[in-house]
Design a protein around this motif. Sequence first.
Motif, PDB file in Angstrom:
ATOM      1  N   CYS A 149       0.679  -1.356  -0.550  1.00 47.34           N
ATOM      2  CA  CYS A 149      -0.282  -0.193  -0.114  1.00 47.34           C
ATOM      3  C   CYS A 149       1.012   1.206  -0.159  1.00 47.34           C
ATOM      4  O   CYS A 149      -0.184   2.995   0.220  1.00 47.34           O
ATOM      5  CB  CYS A 149      -0.793  -0.081   0.422  1.00 47.34           C
ATOM      6  N   VAL A 150       1.971   1.279  -0.471  1.00 47.53           N
ATOM      7  CA  VAL A 150       3.223   2.250   0.425  1.00 47.53           C
ATOM      8  C   VAL A 150       3.775   2.271  -0.888  1.00 47.53           C
ATOM      9  O   VAL A 150       4.284   1.293  -1.522  1.00 47.53           O
ATOM     10  CB  VAL A 150       3.539   2.826   1.129  1.00 47.53           C
ATOM     11  N   LEU A 151       4.501   3.978  -1.282  1.00 45.56           N
ATOM     12  CA  LEU A 151       5.802   3.745  -2.691  1.00 45.56           C
ATOM     13  C   LEU A 151       6.375   4.459  -2.327  1.00 45.56           C
ATOM     14  O   LEU A 151       6.614   5.238  -2.005  1.00 45.56           O
ATOM     15  CB  LEU A 151       5.231   4.250  -3.710  1.00 45.56           C
ATOM     16  N   PRO A 152       7.732   4.266  -1.471  1.00 46.56           N
ATOM     17  CA  PRO A 152       8.367   5.029  -0.769  1.00 46.56           C
ATOM     18  C   PRO A 152       9.812   5.503  -2.669  1.00 46.56           C
ATOM     19  O   PRO A 152       9.870   4.886  -3.426  1.00 46.56           O
ATOM     20  CB  PRO A 152      10.315   4.323  -0.407  1.00 46.56           C
ATOM     21  N   VAL A 153      10.082   6.770  -2.176  1.00 45.63           N
ATOM     22  CA  VAL A 153      10.610   7.762  -3.232  1.00 45.63           C
ATOM     23  C   VAL A 153      11.941   8.145  -2.573  1.00 45.63           C
ATOM     24  O   VAL A 153      11.712   8.761  -1.159  1.00 45.63           O
ATOM     25  CB  VAL A 153       9.619   8.278  -3.850  1.00 45.63           C
ATOM     26  N   ARG A 154      13.002   8.456  -3.070  1.00 44.46           N
ATOM     27  CA  ARG A 154      13.820   9.308  -2.680  1.00 44.46           C
ATOM     28  C   ARG A 154      15.440   9.764  -3.937  1.00 44.46           C
ATOM     29  O   ARG A 154      14.896   9.979  -4.762  1.00 44.46           O
ATOM     30  CB  ARG A 154      15.285   8.367  -1.417  1.00 44.46           C
ATOM     31  N   ASP A 155      16.260  10.753  -3.562  1.00 42.96           N
ATOM     32  CA  ASP A 155      16.424  10.830  -4.526  1.00 42.96           C
ATOM     33  C   ASP A 155      18.338   9.947  -4.778  1.00 42.96           C
ATOM     34  O   ASP A 155      19.028   9.633  -3.568  1.00 42.96           O
ATOM     35  CB  ASP A 155      17.352  12.390  -4.009  1.00 42.96           C
ATOM     36  N   SER A 156      18.595  10.108  -5.730  1.00 44.64           N
ATOM     37  CA  SER A 156      19.330   9.050  -6.009  1.00 44.64           C
ATOM     38  C   SER A 156      20.784   9.284  -5.590  1.00 44.64           C
ATOM     39  O   SER A 156      21.901   8.575  -5.334  1.00 44.64           O
ATOM     40  CB  SER A 156      19.635   8.440  -7.423  1.00 44.64           C
ATOM     41  N   LYS A 157      21.127  10.303  -6.107  1.00 44.96           N
ATOM     42  CA  LYS A 157      22.171  11.179  -5.330  1.00 44.96           C
ATOM     43  C   LYS A 157      22.301  11.316  -3.961  1.00 44.96           C
ATOM     44  O   LYS A 157      23.260  11.454  -3.872  1.00 44.96           O
ATOM     45  CB  LYS A 157      22.084  12.838  -6.266  1.00 44.96           C
ATOM     46  N   ASP A 158      21.714  11.128  -2.742  1.00 44.20           N
ATOM     47  CA  ASP A 158      21.234  11.451  -1.794  1.00 44.20           C
ATOM     48  C   ASP A 158      20.738   9.554  -1.124  1.00 44.20           C
ATOM     49  O   ASP A 158      19.783  10.189  -0.514  1.00 44.20           O
ATOM     50  CB  ASP A 158      20.862  12.720  -1.329  1.00 44.20           C
ATOM     51  N   PRO A 159      21.514   8.843  -1.559  1.00 49.64           N
ATOM     52  CA  PRO A 159      20.881   7.779  -0.527  1.00 49.64           C
ATOM     53  C   PRO A 159      20.763   7.509   0.413  1.00 49.64           C
ATOM     54  O   PRO A 159      20.078   6.512   1.572  1.00 49.64           O
ATOM     55  CB  PRO A 159      21.409   6.063  -1.316  1.00 49.64           C
ATOM     56  N   ALA A 160      21.069   8.370   0.855  1.00 46.20           N
ATOM     57  CA  ALA A 160      21.642   8.085   2.834  1.00 46.20           C
ATOM     58  C   ALA A 160      20.795   9.170   3.341  1.00 46.20           C
ATOM     59  O   ALA A 160      20.071   9.745   4.603  1.00 46.20           O
ATOM     60  CB  ALA A 160      22.803   8.436   3.300  1.00 46.20           C
ATOM     61  N   GLY A 161      19.641  10.066   2.116  1.00 48.74           N
ATOM     62  CA  GLY A 161      19.138  11.209   2.636  1.00 48.74           C
ATOM     63  C   GLY A 161      17.555  10.842   3.097  1.00 48.74           C
ATOM     64  O   GLY A 161      17.482   9.658   2.941  1.00 48.74           O
ATOM     65  N   PRO A 162      16.699  11.984   3.423  1.00 48.78           N
ATOM     66  CA  PRO A 162      15.640  11.302   2.885  1.00 48.78           C
ATOM     67  C   PRO A 162      14.815  11.098   2.520  1.00 48.78           C
ATOM     68  O   PRO A 162      15.041  10.207   1.451  1.00 48.78           O
ATOM     69  CB  PRO A 162      14.806  13.079   3.816  1.00 48.78           C
ATOM     70  N   SER A 163      14.001   9.788   2.560  1.00 46.46           N
ATOM     71  CA  SER A 163      12.195   9.494   1.847  1.00 46.46           C
ATOM     72  C   SER A 163      11.408   9.669   1.422  1.00 46.46           C
ATOM     73  O   SER A 163      10.666  10.110   3.277  1.00 46.46           O
ATOM     74  CB  SER A 163      12.786   7.714   1.787  1.00 46.46           C
ATOM     75  N   LEU A 164      10.679  10.025   1.073  1.00 49.52           N
ATOM     76  CA  LEU A 164       9.355  10.164   1.174  1.00 49.52           C
ATOM     77  C   LEU A 164       8.474   8.986   1.266  1.00 49.52           C
ATOM     78  O   LEU A 164       8.827   8.129   0.172  1.00 49.52           O
ATOM     79  CB  LEU A 164       8.746  11.470  -0.112  1.00 49.52           C
ATOM     80  N   VAL A 165       7.272   9.043   1.542  1.00 53.31           N
ATOM     81  CA  VAL A 165       6.587   7.950   1.354  1.00 53.31           C
ATOM     82  C   VAL A 165       5.424   8.299   1.038  1.00 53.31           C
ATOM     83  O   VAL A 165       4.744   8.994   1.476  1.00 53.31           O
ATOM     84  CB  VAL A 165       6.495   6.783   2.592  1.00 53.31           C
ATOM     85  N   PHE A 166       4.697   7.510   0.208  1.00 56.70           N
ATOM     86  CA  PHE A 166       3.534   8.231  -0.738  1.00 56.70           C
ATOM     87  C   PHE A 166       2.195   6.662  -0.706  1.00 56.70           C
ATOM     88  O   PHE A 166       2.948   6.034  -0.858  1.00 56.70           O
ATOM     89  CB  PHE A 166       3.070   8.273  -2.349  1.00 56.70           C
ATOM     90  N   SER A 167       0.819   7.151  -0.847  1.00 56.47           N
ATOM     91  CA  SER A 167      -0.035   5.859  -0.395  1.00 56.47           C
ATOM     92  C   SER A 167       0.160   5.472  -2.102  1.00 56.47           C
ATOM     93  O   SER A 167       0.552   6.116  -3.021  1.00 56.47           O
ATOM     94  CB  SER A 167      -1.424   6.480  -0.242  1.00 56.47           C
TER      95      SER A 167
END
Length: 68
Positions: A32-50
Amino acid sequence: MSVPDLSGVNWRKSSFSGETGACIEVADGLPCVLPVRDSKDPAGPSLVFSADAWSAFVAGVRAGEFDF
């Protein structure tokens, strides 16, 4: 929506990512969710969308709603 533990997910880049390095990565396989992150900053924050919100966003992109 609670934020899932993303420490063990497998991230993949968009097939539309070019050599520019300006792309996102997504993690599949979470219910039920899809996490998204910036490929240039894999240790950075992720956004999680329904799943519904992500589907609506992708439909809007395909329809040209964000073209300028």
